[in-house]
Design a protein around this motif. Structure first.
Motif, PDB file in Angstrom:
ATOM      1  N   GLY A 206       0.813  -1.211   0.000  1.00  0.00           N
ATOM      2  CA  GLY A 206       0.000   0.000   0.000  1.00  0.00           C
ATOM      3  C   GLY A 206       0.843   1.256   0.000  1.00  0.00           C
ATOM      4  O   GLY A 206       2.055   1.214   0.263  1.00  0.00           O
ATOM      5  N   GLN A 207       0.207   2.361  -0.336  1.00  0.00           N
ATOM      6  CA  GLN A 207       0.807   3.681  -0.233  1.00  0.00           C
ATOM      7  C   GLN A 207      -0.107   4.560   0.611  1.00  0.00           C
ATOM      8  O   GLN A 207      -1.324   4.575   0.430  1.00  0.00           O
TER       9      GLN A 207
ATOM     10  N   GLN B  64       4.171  -5.063  -6.834  1.00  0.00           N
ATOM     11  CA  GLN B  64       4.368  -3.630  -6.793  1.00  0.00           C
ATOM     12  C   GLN B  64       3.125  -2.846  -7.202  1.00  0.00           C
ATOM     13  O   GLN B  64       2.259  -3.315  -7.923  1.00  0.00           O
ATOM     14  N   LEU B  65       3.078  -1.622  -6.677  1.00  0.00           N
ATOM     15  CA  LEU B  65       2.110  -0.612  -7.081  1.00  0.00           C
ATOM     16  C   LEU B  65       2.830   0.372  -7.989  1.00  0.00           C
ATOM     17  O   LEU B  65       4.035   0.587  -7.868  1.00  0.00           O
TER      18      LEU B  65
ATOM     19  N   THR C 198       5.972   1.229  -5.563  1.00  0.00           N
ATOM     20  CA  THR C 198       6.083   0.645  -4.229  1.00  0.00           C
ATOM     21  C   THR C 198       6.221  -0.858  -4.374  1.00  0.00           C
ATOM     22  O   THR C 198       5.384  -1.492  -5.021  1.00  0.00           O
ATOM     23  N   ARG C 199       7.266  -1.431  -3.782  1.00  0.00           N
ATOM     24  CA  ARG C 199       7.528  -2.866  -3.905  1.00  0.00           C
ATOM     25  C   ARG C 199       7.600  -3.516  -2.532  1.00  0.00           C
ATOM     26  O   ARG C 199       8.219  -2.967  -1.617  1.00  0.00           O
ATOM     27  N   ILE C 200       6.980  -4.676  -2.420  1.00  0.00           N
ATOM     28  CA  ILE C 200       7.140  -5.487  -1.213  1.00  0.00           C
ATOM     29  C   ILE C 200       7.434  -6.915  -1.636  1.00  0.00           C
ATOM     30  O   ILE C 200       6.738  -7.490  -2.493  1.00  0.00           O
TER      31      ILE C 200
ATOM     32  N   CYS D 168      10.322   2.036  -1.848  1.00  0.00           N
ATOM     33  CA  CYS D 168       9.600   3.010  -2.655  1.00  0.00           C
ATOM     34  C   CYS D 168      10.589   3.707  -3.572  1.00  0.00           C
ATOM     35  O   CYS D 168      11.691   4.097  -3.131  1.00  0.00           O
ATOM     36  N   LEU D 169      10.204   3.836  -4.842  1.00  0.00           N
ATOM     37  CA  LEU D 169      11.030   4.529  -5.826  1.00  0.00           C
ATOM     38  C   LEU D 169      10.218   5.665  -6.447  1.00  0.00           C
ATOM     39  O   LEU D 169       9.034   5.495  -6.757  1.00  0.00           O
TER      40      LEU D 169
END
Length: 277
Positions: free
Chosen positions: A149-150, A269-270, A262-264, A198-199
């Motif tokens: 999530g963000q 990723q988002l 956003t990567r987990i 997060c990038l």
């Protein structure tokens, strides 16, 4: 097991194929994700035994739990993030809500309402079984799975007023993307120790492991459920690592054209592309 949604319908993610749960189960389970979360134990048993089925409708993935009744969010839950904010790590979870109308899927355009929008990558917990006064040792039994999530934040609104307005500042439309899938805990070697990053425009701005949470998932569930019941489909945004734009010198915020990824680990990723609001 992994789930996702298409056009608001609950789906199973089987490798590269996404199947429609209602059609694959012959109507045993409904299309409504919230109704499926209400029968999570039964659904997991069916889902783990399912290897194929009718493909879901084409389209972008949606939020794995698109209509939760409650959305909890935790502030300052990484020690380094508390330090960059000039604060001591909290002695109890700093809890607020993100209003449900801010929820969206994993691949979206983010309309910026101002020039002061910041990024916050977060691990998101989805509740699968009602949790009320749960002890930490049993907390994972109540988790449907994990997602990415963000917690996008408009910092002026967030800090306005005699007391901070965290919920308002973090609840503009599109400010709560989650996805791309929900992953059950058994899919991870250790669900309490996942890489998160997060990038912005390809630059890594946040990087940590969820094992650094001040209050890990089980403790959050125990503490929150001691106050109010956690319901199937509810979300818990567990907090963000250090590296937010507001804490930088000079401060840095998102601009139209920026891309936030956003990567987990083990989830995916988002991707949000920023546009003028």
């Amino acid at each position: 097991m992994k789930t996702t949604t298409r056009s608001g319908r609950m789906c199973l993610a089987l490798g590269d194929k996404v199947i429609d749960v209602e059609r694959a189960s012959g109507g045993r389970f409904p299309a409504d994700p919230l109704a499926v979360f209400e029968r999570w134990t039964e659904f997991v048993e069916w889902g783990r035994a399912t290897t194929d089925g009718p493909a879901a409708s084409a389209g972008l993935a949606g939020s794995p739990s698109p209509t939760p009744r409650q959305v909890f969010a935790i502030g300052l839950n990484y020690r380094e993030h508390a330090e960059e904010a000039g604060l001591a790590p909290p002695e109890s979870p700093a809890t607020f809500t993100k209003f449900a109308t801010s929820l969206t899927g994993p691949d979206t355009q983010l309309a910026l309402p101002s020039a002061f929008v910041d990024w916050e990558a977060e691990l998101v917990v989805v509740i699968g079984r009602r949790a009320e006064k749960v002890v930490a040792e049993q907390a994972w039994r109540h988790v449907a799975g994990l997602s990415a999530g963000q917690d996008f934040s408009e910092r002026v609104v967030q800090s306005a007023g005699p007391v901070p307005q965290f919920s308002l500042g973090k609840s503009f439309p599109g400010f709560s993307p989650t996805g791309p899938v929900l992953v059950t805990a058994d899919e991870f070697a250790d669900p309490d120790d996942l890489a998160i990053e997060c990038l912005v425009n390809g630059e890594s701005v946040q990087k940590a492991r969820t094992s650094s949470l001040v209050f890990p998932v089980a403790e959050l569930i125990a503490l929150l459920s001691s106050v109010c019941p956690l319901l199937p489909g509810d979300l818990i945004f567990t907090g963000t690592p250090a590296g937010v734009g507001h804490a930088r010198t000079p401060r840095r915020y998102l601009r139209p054209g920026d891309e936030v990824v956003t990567r987990i680990e083990g989830i995916g990723q988002l991707r949000q592309t920023c546009v003028a609001g």
